[in-house]
Design an enzyme around this catalytic site. Structure first.
Site, short mmCIF file in Angstrom:
data_model
loop_
_atom_site.label_atom_id
_atom_site.label_comp_id
_atom_site.label_asym_id
_atom_site.label_seq_id
_atom_site.Cartn_x
_atom_site.Cartn_y
_atom_site.Cartn_z
N SER A 179 0.26 -9.04 1.84
CA SER A 179 -1.20 -9.03 1.85
C SER A 179 -1.64 -8.73 3.27
O SER A 179 -1.01 -9.20 4.23
CB SER A 179 -1.73 -10.40 1.42
OG SER A 179 -3.09 -10.54 1.80
N HIS A 201 0.84 -1.21 0.00
CA HIS A 201 0.00 0.00 0.00
C HIS A 201 0.88 1.25 0.00
O HIS A 201 0.60 2.22 -0.72
CB HIS A 201 -0.87 0.04 1.26
CG HIS A 201 -1.88 -1.05 1.37
ND1 HIS A 201 -1.81 -2.04 2.32
CD2 HIS A 201 -3.00 -1.31 0.65
CE1 HIS A 201 -2.84 -2.85 2.19
NE2 HIS A 201 -3.58 -2.46 1.18
N GLY A 205 -2.47 -2.63 -6.91
CA GLY A 205 -1.36 -3.57 -6.89
C GLY A 205 -1.65 -4.80 -7.74
O GLY A 205 -2.76 -5.33 -7.73
#
Ligand code: PAF
Length: 268
Positions: free
Chosen positions: A178, A31, A140
């Site tokens: 993740s 992120h 992403g």
């Protein structure tokens, strides 16, 4: 950093170039990479933080999805984000009468294994595009099919936004970052990078001339022997997400597998 909770309070200057990073929070380096990319390319960086209920199928992890807004806000601020848009569910979904359904690239793989998932993703991303009107939006590539779904929606509905898809960020052992990696306990964590390792072996085998199906069968068997339950592993045409063995199209090898209770996806 300005934290905005209601759509009506988003007061953006659209004469300036706006970059949007849509997220569900629980930020990791992937992120932050998207935020920094947006920071370097646009004037106003908006990060949306919304755990979108409509993209979770019944029985999935909506209720226990990791949430830590205070930490996320600090990370957003440290990475140059201007606005953290964290709306309430009531604000985003006063009703649920209309939704965006993407066919084509959304049909197989995640679409087949998570019924309703991509309708939820397409609907919320379409709404975020309309709410924020970004010039550029960043996603992403770990969610390769999601990128294809959003690209197709933007093309099919003529949404005026430029899409920027960024490479997957990984742990040093290869595991794709993740938010759901927090579900991996000490026992499962060392095995998790095998998904990426086996995908890499498939890629190498295809490059050295092994037939695609054979390379995938070996990797599937290896993963199964390591304790994974493979939901799918396939070589696909990156434009259509249809299975392909045409090495000239720049094949993507995509996979989803469960390791214990944790569902992992990755692609090479
Ligand atoms: O990739 C995600 O985090 C979500 O699917 C997205 C794009 C923010 C939509 O809720």
């Amino acid at each position: 950093l300005k934290i905005v909770r209601h759509i009506a309070d988003l007061d953006l200057d659209h004469t300036l170039k706006i970059g949007l990073v849509p997220t569900m929070g629980a930020f990791h380096e992937g992120h932050l990479h998207l935020m920094r990319k947006a920071r370097s390319e646009t004037k106003t960086v908006v990060v949306s933080l919304f755990v979108n209920p409509t993209q979770f199928a019944p029985g999935e992890d909506f209720d226990r999805y990791p949430r830590d807004e205070e930490r996320d806000a600090a990370l957003a601020e440290a990475n140059g984000v201007d606005v953290l848009f964290a709306p309430t569910v009531e604000d985003v979904y006063p009703r649920r009468t209309t939704s965006v359904h993407v066919g084509g690239v959304a049909t197989r793989w995640e679409g087949a294994h998570r019924p309703g998932h991509f309708d939820g993703v397409a609907t919320v991303v379409c709404k975020l595009f309309n709410i924020v009107s970004p010039h550029v939006a960043y996603f992403g590539l770990k969610d390769f099919q999601q990128c294809a779904v959003i690209k197709q929606m933007v093309e099919d509905l003529d949404v005026p936004v430029k899409l920027s898809f960024e490479e997957t960020i990984r742990e040093s052992d290869g595991l794709a970052l993740s938010s759901r990696n927090v579900y991996l306990n000490e026992e499962l964590r060392p095995t998790a990078p095998e998904l990426y390792r086996q995908l890499g072996l498939v890629k190498d085998e295809i490059h050295s001339g092994t037939p695609v199906d054979q390379a995938i069968e070996v990797a599937r068997a290896n993963l199964t022997a390591l304790g994974f339950q493979v939901e799918y592993m396939a070589a696909v045409d990156p434009a259509t997400l249809e299975p392909s063995s045409d090495v000239n199209v720049g094949l993507r090898v995509i996979a989803a597998a469960k390791l214990g209770p944790v569902r992992l996806i990755d692609n090479v």
